[in-house]
Write a protein that holds these residues in place. Structure first.
Motif, PDB file in Angstrom:
ATOM      1  N   THR A 137      -2.836   0.476  -4.153  1.00  0.00           N
ATOM      2  CA  THR A 137      -2.730  -0.873  -3.588  1.00  0.00           C
ATOM      3  C   THR A 137      -2.253  -1.841  -4.658  1.00  0.00           C
TER       4      THR A 137
ATOM      5  N   MET B 152      -9.492  -0.610  -3.860  1.00  0.00           N
ATOM      6  CA  MET B 152     -10.302  -0.993  -2.712  1.00  0.00           C
ATOM      7  C   MET B 152     -11.652  -0.275  -2.839  1.00  0.00           C
TER       8      MET B 152
ATOM      9  N   MET C  57      -5.096   3.659   8.248  1.00  0.00           N
ATOM     10  CA  MET C  57      -3.965   3.966   7.366  1.00  0.00           C
ATOM     11  C   MET C  57      -4.068   5.409   6.869  1.00  0.00           C
TER      12      MET C  57
ATOM     13  N   ILE D 289      -6.543  -5.646   4.400  1.00  0.00           N
ATOM     14  CA  ILE D 289      -7.001  -4.252   4.520  1.00  0.00           C
ATOM     15  C   ILE D 289      -8.510  -4.248   4.724  1.00  0.00           C
TER      16      ILE D 289
ATOM     17  N   VAL E 289       0.886  -1.167   0.000  1.00  0.00           N
ATOM     18  CA  VAL E 289       0.000   0.000   0.000  1.00  0.00           C
ATOM     19  C   VAL E 289       0.921   1.214   0.000  1.00  0.00           C
TER      20      VAL E 289
ATOM     21  N   MET F 159      -9.048  -0.844   8.857  1.00  0.00           N
ATOM     22  CA  MET F 159      -7.612  -0.688   8.567  1.00  0.00           C
ATOM     23  C   MET F 159      -7.416   0.466   7.581  1.00  0.00           C
ATOM     24  N   MET F 160      -8.308   0.593   6.612  1.00  0.00           N
ATOM     25  CA  MET F 160      -8.200   1.682   5.627  1.00  0.00           C
ATOM     26  C   MET F 160      -8.295   3.032   6.337  1.00  0.00           C
TER      27      MET F 160
ATOM     28  N   LEU G  75      -3.105   0.191  13.695  1.00  0.00           N
ATOM     29  CA  LEU G  75      -3.371  -1.020  12.915  1.00  0.00           C
ATOM     30  C   LEU G  75      -3.617  -2.218  13.835  1.00  0.00           C
TER      31      LEU G  75
END
Lengths: 187, 293
Positions: free
Chosen positions: B201, B190, B221, B213, B173, B217-218, B282
């Motif tokens: 990605t 995504m 990030m 992901i 990523v 998580m997205m 994360l």
């Protein structure tokens, strides 16, 4: 050059360009369709794994969650796993049933701290959680692919090719969010 | 902070030498240019003053470098041991270049430099990190010959964090495009348009990308990207998460003429914020990502 020949050449060029565009668009749509099918089989694999993991959990908790064990036997329409050629709706129903059993077991074992602390039980819960994560990933990947192909199918001029090859919009795999929250394992 | 005092004093003395030596050298040059061109005596005098100035600058710089080395190997080493569980700090070495290339998104460098290696764990998550600088060689052909010089294309930090989750293939990523590699990475999108605008990605397995992901998580990030300026890249390969941030800065650096006080020490501690944020945001500190004993 003869004007008739020029017109003919232009027309031929146009037909050739349209033909090439048709072939490339058709191939692109077919590729997307294959991706949707692959993602669909990913869901099947994940659902089967979830069924297997849940069967083990039901076996391990039979003494504590009798009702759920019975429910698993009776309610799960496909006792030997996931049959071939199921519609998306049937798969969703299958998942809902598994969720019901799982959440029932979660509630039932609340009263048995010894069982909750048991290593075998913890391992089973962990593997169910992992399988559940894979199922969600498969569902998201499938929906993402469906979204892409559906956008192409309804957008002009690709919609013309989609219509000519009888490509219909694909069905999304809806998340049963309420049930999904129930089966989440806390760490 | 008493422990800082000897370093502060040595630093001050070194800076003093440079502060005297610098103006002396400038004065000598000015003297030579303004009045010394016609007088040999002034020229000699300017030469002596210049030499004295340069010597003072050299002595000051050497003393400063020596102080920085001692400060890092004693004071900072101890502090890092307090900040990081089982913390190991080696200021003069870094991760090897082949370890950096494990992330598979770093362009190949013609010249590589690494320092300030730190190993340890935060919240039970093992990590290694260091400052890295990657440069490419450029050759310029001019009338006077060929000139070779190096241009940095990455200056920042590189982290290797334990990521004990089983998955197939590899995932990257990145905020920037990735270089070509032997592994067949392909770019995927995504579900989040916002995420796709910030990060690109790349994966060898679509399912793995969606498995690792998650929507949460997205979000995290994107928050990490917002909180830490610089180009960030994540790679998930073989039970490791690699993280690189090209922020044009070097961690744990003592600067001349900048106070070395408690605030500076706090700033050093803040240098671990990125790795802390990554582990916490994360949720790598959760059991699912830790190695099962």
């Amino acid at each position: 050059m003869n004007p008739f020949v020029i017109v003919l050449l232009v027309l031929l060029g146009l037909v050739l360009a349209i033909g090439l565009w048709y072939i490339s668009t058709m191939n692109a749509l077919r590729r997307l369709e294959v991706k949707v099918e692959e993602a669909d089989s990913g869901i099947d694999v994940a659902l089967t794994k979830r069924f297997d993991a849940l069967s083990k959990l039901v076996g391990a908790t039979k003494g504590y969650a009798k009702h759920e064990a019975e429910l698993f036997e009776k309610v799960t329409k496909w006792r030997k796993g996931l049959p071939d050629q199921l519609s998306m709706e049937q798969k969703q129903e299958f998942q809902s049933r598994l969720n019901e059993v799982q959440s029932g077991i979660n509630v039932a074992v609340e009263n048995y701290p010894d069982l909750k602390a048991d290593k075998v039980f913890i391992n089973l819960q962990n593997s169910i959680n992992e399988v559940e994560e894979h199922l969600q990933a498969a569902r998201r990947l499938y929906n993402s692919n469906v979204s892409t192909i559906n956008q192409r199918i309804v957008t002009f001029p690709t919609s013309i090719v989609a219509g000519m090859i009888a490509l219909a919009k694909k069905e999304f795999f809806e998340a049963d969010t309420e049930k999904r929250a129930d089966v989440e394992v806390s760490f | 902070m008493d422990a800082l005092k000897p370093y502060q004093e040595t630093k001050k003395a070194a800076e003093k030498k440079i502060l005297i030596g610098g103006p002396l050298a400038v004065l000598a040059v000015a003297l030579f240019l303004l009045v010394g061109l016609n007088s040999q005596v002034i020229q000699i005098l300017a030469g002596i003053i210049f030499l004295a100035g340069v010597i003072l600058i050299i002595i000051g710089s050497v003393a400063f470098s020596k102080m920085v080395r001692t400060f890092k190997t004693t004071f900072l080493k101890e502090k890092i041991g307090e900040w990081v569980e089982n913390g190991v700090y080696e200021p003069n070495r870094g991760l090897a270049l082949n370890e950096v290339y494990q992330c598979e998104f770093m362009r190949h460098a013609d010249r590589f430099h690494a320092e300030d290696y730190i190993r340890g764990s935060l919240d039970g998550v093992q990590f290694e990190m260091c400052d890295i600088k990657l440069e490419e060689r450029r050759v310029e052909h001019t009338k006077n010959g060929t000139r070779t010089y190096y241009v940095p294309f990455f200056t920042g930090q590189f982290y290797a964090v334990d990521f004990n989750k089983n998955f197939n293939g590899a995932l990257q990523v990145l905020e920037t495009e990735r270089p070509r590699s032997k592994r067949p990475f392909k770019k995927i999108k995504m579900e989040s348009v916002k995420f796709n605008k910030i990060y690109k990605t790349y994966t060898t397995n679509d399912h793995t990308a969606f498995y690792l992901i998650t929507p949460q998580m997205m979000e995290r990030m994107m928050k990490i990207e917002q909180d830490h300026p610089g180009n960030i890249g994540f790679a998930f390969i073989d039970n490791k998460m690699y993280l690189a941030i090209d922020n044009n800065r070097s961690l744990l650096e003592v600067q001349m003429f900048r106070p070395l006080d408690e605030r500076r020490i706090e700033a050093f501690k803040d240098d671990f914020k990125l790795i802390q944020d990554v582990i916490h945001e994360l949720k790598l500190n959760q059991n699912i990502f830790k190695e099962i004993a």
